[in-house]
Motif scaffolding. Sequence first.
Motif, PDB file in Angstrom:
ATOM      1  N   ASP A 151      58.713  20.427  42.334  1.00  0.00           N
ATOM      2  CA  ASP A 151      58.214  21.424  43.751  1.00  0.00           C
ATOM      3  C   ASP A 151      59.093  22.798  43.245  1.00  0.00           C
ATOM      4  O   ASP A 151      58.599  23.851  43.446  1.00  0.00           O
ATOM      5  CB  ASP A 151      58.948  20.983  44.762  1.00  0.00           C
ATOM      6  CG  ASP A 151      58.024  19.969  45.446  1.00  0.00           C
ATOM      7  OD1 ASP A 151      57.114  19.714  44.942  1.00  0.00           O
ATOM      8  OD2 ASP A 151      58.540  19.142  46.343  1.00  0.00           O
ATOM      9  N   LEU A 152      60.314  22.750  42.685  1.00  0.00           N
ATOM     10  CA  LEU A 152      61.020  24.092  42.340  1.00  0.00           C
ATOM     11  C   LEU A 152      60.314  24.650  41.301  1.00  0.00           C
ATOM     12  O   LEU A 152      60.318  25.953  41.321  1.00  0.00           O
ATOM     13  CB  LEU A 152      62.386  23.545  41.978  1.00  0.00           C
ATOM     14  CG  LEU A 152      63.638  24.670  41.578  1.00  0.00           C
ATOM     15  CD1 LEU A 152      63.651  25.524  42.657  1.00  0.00           C
ATOM     16  CD2 LEU A 152      64.636  24.286  40.938  1.00  0.00           C
ATOM     17  N   ALA A 153      59.647  24.049  40.283  1.00  0.00           N
ATOM     18  CA  ALA A 153      59.084  24.767  39.383  1.00  0.00           C
ATOM     19  C   ALA A 153      57.571  24.974  39.658  1.00  0.00           C
ATOM     20  O   ALA A 153      56.888  25.693  38.782  1.00  0.00           O
ATOM     21  CB  ALA A 153      58.920  23.777  38.037  1.00  0.00           C
ATOM     22  N   ASN A 154      56.947  24.498  40.858  1.00  0.00           N
ATOM     23  CA  ASN A 154      55.775  24.501  41.169  1.00  0.00           C
ATOM     24  C   ASN A 154      54.743  24.092  40.250  1.00  0.00           C
ATOM     25  O   ASN A 154      53.920  24.525  39.743  1.00  0.00           O
ATOM     26  CB  ASN A 154      55.484  26.088  41.552  1.00  0.00           C
ATOM     27  CG  ASN A 154      54.222  26.249  42.185  1.00  0.00           C
ATOM     28  OD1 ASN A 154      53.562  25.402  42.879  1.00  0.00           O
ATOM     29  ND2 ASN A 154      53.379  27.465  41.874  1.00  0.00           N
ATOM     30  N   MET A 155      55.319  22.746  39.738  1.00  0.00           N
ATOM     31  CA  MET A 155      54.298  22.253  38.835  1.00  0.00           C
ATOM     32  C   MET A 155      54.118  20.516  39.574  1.00  0.00           C
ATOM     33  O   MET A 155      55.085  20.149  40.149  1.00  0.00           O
ATOM     34  CB  MET A 155      55.174  21.873  37.565  1.00  0.00           C
ATOM     35  CG  MET A 155      55.282  23.076  36.832  1.00  0.00           C
ATOM     36  SD  MET A 155      56.142  22.698  35.153  1.00  0.00           S
ATOM     37  CE  MET A 155      56.234  24.449  34.405  1.00  0.00           C
ATOM     38  N   SER A 156      53.012  19.871  38.655  1.00  0.00           N
ATOM     39  CA  SER A 156      53.357  18.383  39.016  1.00  0.00           C
ATOM     40  C   SER A 156      54.320  17.884  38.371  1.00  0.00           C
ATOM     41  O   SER A 156      54.987  18.225  37.358  1.00  0.00           O
ATOM     42  CB  SER A 156      51.827  17.733  38.569  1.00  0.00           C
ATOM     43  OG  SER A 156      51.925  17.805  37.062  1.00  0.00           O
ATOM     44  N   THR A 157      54.668  16.617  38.633  1.00  0.00           N
ATOM     45  CA  THR A 157      55.752  16.001  38.002  1.00  0.00           C
ATOM     46  C   THR A 157      55.469  15.555  36.642  1.00  0.00           C
ATOM     47  O   THR A 157      56.356  15.674  35.692  1.00  0.00           O
ATOM     48  CB  THR A 157      55.899  14.478  38.799  1.00  0.00           C
ATOM     49  OG1 THR A 157      54.854  13.732  38.744  1.00  0.00           O
ATOM     50  CG2 THR A 157      56.571  14.534  40.157  1.00  0.00           C
ATOM     51  N   ALA A 158      54.330  15.006  36.372  1.00  0.00           N
ATOM     52  CA  ALA A 158      53.944  15.299  34.709  1.00  0.00           C
ATOM     53  C   ALA A 158      54.028  16.453  34.026  1.00  0.00           C
ATOM     54  O   ALA A 158      54.444  16.256  33.019  1.00  0.00           O
ATOM     55  CB  ALA A 158      52.312  14.562  34.586  1.00  0.00           C
ATOM     56  N   SER A 159      53.727  17.548  34.714  1.00  0.00           N
ATOM     57  CA  SER A 159      53.619  18.626  33.895  1.00  0.00           C
ATOM     58  C   SER A 159      55.070  19.056  33.739  1.00  0.00           C
ATOM     59  O   SER A 159      55.564  19.771  32.832  1.00  0.00           O
ATOM     60  CB  SER A 159      52.976  19.870  34.894  1.00  0.00           C
ATOM     61  OG  SER A 159      52.816  20.953  34.232  1.00  0.00           O
ATOM     62  N   LEU A 160      55.801  18.850  34.890  1.00  0.00           N
ATOM     63  CA  LEU A 160      57.311  19.194  34.796  1.00  0.00           C
ATOM     64  C   LEU A 160      58.048  18.416  33.594  1.00  0.00           C
ATOM     65  O   LEU A 160      58.691  18.884  32.714  1.00  0.00           O
ATOM     66  CB  LEU A 160      58.057  18.876  35.946  1.00  0.00           C
ATOM     67  CG  LEU A 160      59.478  19.017  35.742  1.00  0.00           C
ATOM     68  CD1 LEU A 160      59.953  20.269  35.722  1.00  0.00           C
ATOM     69  CD2 LEU A 160      60.104  18.269  37.097  1.00  0.00           C
ATOM     70  N   HIS A 161      57.634  17.261  33.452  1.00  0.00           N
ATOM     71  CA  HIS A 161      58.194  16.513  32.476  1.00  0.00           C
ATOM     72  C   HIS A 161      57.857  16.781  31.049  1.00  0.00           C
ATOM     73  O   HIS A 161      58.670  16.977  30.089  1.00  0.00           O
ATOM     74  CB  HIS A 161      57.717  14.828  32.496  1.00  0.00           C
ATOM     75  CG  HIS A 161      58.722  14.140  33.156  1.00  0.00           C
ATOM     76  ND1 HIS A 161      60.062  13.635  32.728  1.00  0.00           N
ATOM     77  CD2 HIS A 161      58.667  13.664  34.506  1.00  0.00           C
ATOM     78  CE1 HIS A 161      60.561  12.907  33.629  1.00  0.00           C
ATOM     79  NE2 HIS A 161      59.809  12.626  34.682  1.00  0.00           N
TER      80      HIS A 161
ATOM     81  N   GLU B 282      59.333  19.805  26.111  1.00  0.00           N
ATOM     82  CA  GLU B 282      59.044  21.068  25.209  1.00  0.00           C
ATOM     83  C   GLU B 282      60.116  21.871  25.023  1.00  0.00           C
ATOM     84  O   GLU B 282      60.325  22.655  24.063  1.00  0.00           O
ATOM     85  CB  GLU B 282      57.674  21.512  25.585  1.00  0.00           C
ATOM     86  CG  GLU B 282      56.435  20.781  25.350  1.00  0.00           C
ATOM     87  CD  GLU B 282      55.262  21.355  25.797  1.00  0.00           C
ATOM     88  OE1 GLU B 282      55.119  22.366  26.470  1.00  0.00           O
ATOM     89  OE2 GLU B 282      54.153  20.645  25.498  1.00  0.00           O
ATOM     90  N   VAL B 283      60.611  22.561  26.200  1.00  0.00           N
ATOM     91  CA  VAL B 283      61.735  23.593  26.200  1.00  0.00           C
ATOM     92  C   VAL B 283      62.751  22.871  25.692  1.00  0.00           C
ATOM     93  O   VAL B 283      63.541  23.726  24.950  1.00  0.00           O
ATOM     94  CB  VAL B 283      61.668  24.135  27.339  1.00  0.00           C
ATOM     95  CG1 VAL B 283      62.979  25.067  27.573  1.00  0.00           C
ATOM     96  CG2 VAL B 283      60.502  24.877  28.117  1.00  0.00           C
ATOM     97  N   THR B 284      63.383  21.904  26.214  1.00  0.00           N
ATOM     98  CA  THR B 284      64.720  21.529  25.963  1.00  0.00           C
ATOM     99  C   THR B 284      64.940  20.115  25.020  1.00  0.00           C
ATOM    100  O   THR B 284      66.142  19.747  24.585  1.00  0.00           O
ATOM    101  CB  THR B 284      65.427  20.894  27.017  1.00  0.00           C
ATOM    102  OG1 THR B 284      64.852  19.768  27.891  1.00  0.00           O
ATOM    103  CG2 THR B 284      65.207  21.988  28.285  1.00  0.00           C
ATOM    104  N   ALA B 285      63.630  19.615  24.533  1.00  0.00           N
ATOM    105  CA  ALA B 285      63.974  18.364  23.584  1.00  0.00           C
ATOM    106  C   ALA B 285      64.327  17.228  24.412  1.00  0.00           C
ATOM    107  O   ALA B 285      64.786  16.113  23.724  1.00  0.00           O
ATOM    108  CB  ALA B 285      64.535  18.717  22.482  1.00  0.00           C
ATOM    109  N   MET B 286      64.441  17.226  25.514  1.00  0.00           N
ATOM    110  CA  MET B 286      65.072  16.037  26.214  1.00  0.00           C
ATOM    111  C   MET B 286      64.381  15.933  27.754  1.00  0.00           C
ATOM    112  O   MET B 286      63.785  17.046  28.227  1.00  0.00           O
ATOM    113  CB  MET B 286      66.394  16.006  26.612  1.00  0.00           C
ATOM    114  CG  MET B 286      67.170  17.207  27.160  1.00  0.00           C
ATOM    115  SD  MET B 286      69.008  17.217  27.104  1.00  0.00           S
ATOM    116  CE  MET B 286      68.825  18.164  25.356  1.00  0.00           C
ATOM    117  N   SER B 287      64.197  14.957  28.706  1.00  0.00           N
ATOM    118  CA  SER B 287      63.760  14.880  29.919  1.00  0.00           C
ATOM    119  C   SER B 287      65.036  15.478  30.931  1.00  0.00           C
ATOM    120  O   SER B 287      66.152  15.422  30.655  1.00  0.00           O
ATOM    121  CB  SER B 287      63.649  13.478  30.331  1.00  0.00           C
ATOM    122  OG  SER B 287      64.855  12.684  30.347  1.00  0.00           O
TER     123      SER B 287
END
Length: 307
Positions: free
Chosen positions: A218-228, A233-238
């Motif tokens: 919700d904070l990122a305005n993404m679905s949970t799948a998109s957030l993961h 992709e950005v941090t190389a970790m979940s």
Amino acid sequence: MPDQIHEQQNELATLIDRFSDNDGVHPTGIPSLFLIRESVVTEPIFRVNEPSFCIIVQGEKEVLLGQDRFRYGPGSYIVATVDLPVSGQVIQASSEAPYLALKLEFTSSEILEVLNHSDFPARPRKTTRRAMFVSQAEPSLLDAVVRLARLLEDHSEDIPLLAPLFKKEILYKVLKGPHGIALEQATMEGSHTHRIRDVIEYIMNHSEQNFQVEELADLANMSTASLHRHFKEVTAMSPIQFQKQLRLQEARRLLISKSTDAADVAFQVGYESPSQFSREYSRMFGFPPREDIKRLRGGSDETTTIS
């Protein structure tokens, strides 16, 4: 061109050597500029790497971000575009030829200022890039770095005016480089990387608290799948792995700085089970908490910087 780069690296090495007469990280009279020297191969050092540019002129280093390994040496620079929990190890250094590096920290507002005063071509906002990259320094970039470092030579009266200009030039050259889009995306409002940066900031400020992934989505305005997907992709970790690294790094810092029981520290950083804390601590640092702290207090200084 190779001769020019060699001369620039030699001059920069001389300046770093002159203003860092012992091992460690040395603040300078230029805000956000640090000189780094290590005369021995180090153990892996764990910390959060803030947004920064770091160039090596002598020796070699390896940084681990998640499962990604970044190895870099003379003439290479590494950039972190967001806060990242990493481990770093000097892998080539000696008293005769110490590891020498220059680190320049920056803020998102400084990147935006450069972008707003530059005529960069429009680049895609939706392409997510890793928030850390290594590249080779071009002569023009090295020239700007050398001019910044020269200000340390009894030019203190010039620092307030010239240091910000040289810093902008360095950031401009990095933005124009082959990986500049990764730096740009971290500051572009609405980009996936920018939204992930907001999630990173939230996790860092609440690392001891448990959270639901749906909250972060919700904070990122993404679905949970998109957030993961984008977070990895950005941090190389979940997000959970990111939080775990923050917790364990903070636990280690507390154990080193205070005579505190490991179980108490586990609860302080957010663990509910001391046994789980001990297992995950051992997995990350290679030793159980008590053994690790005893070893560190008699050995290396864990306050050393990563870059």
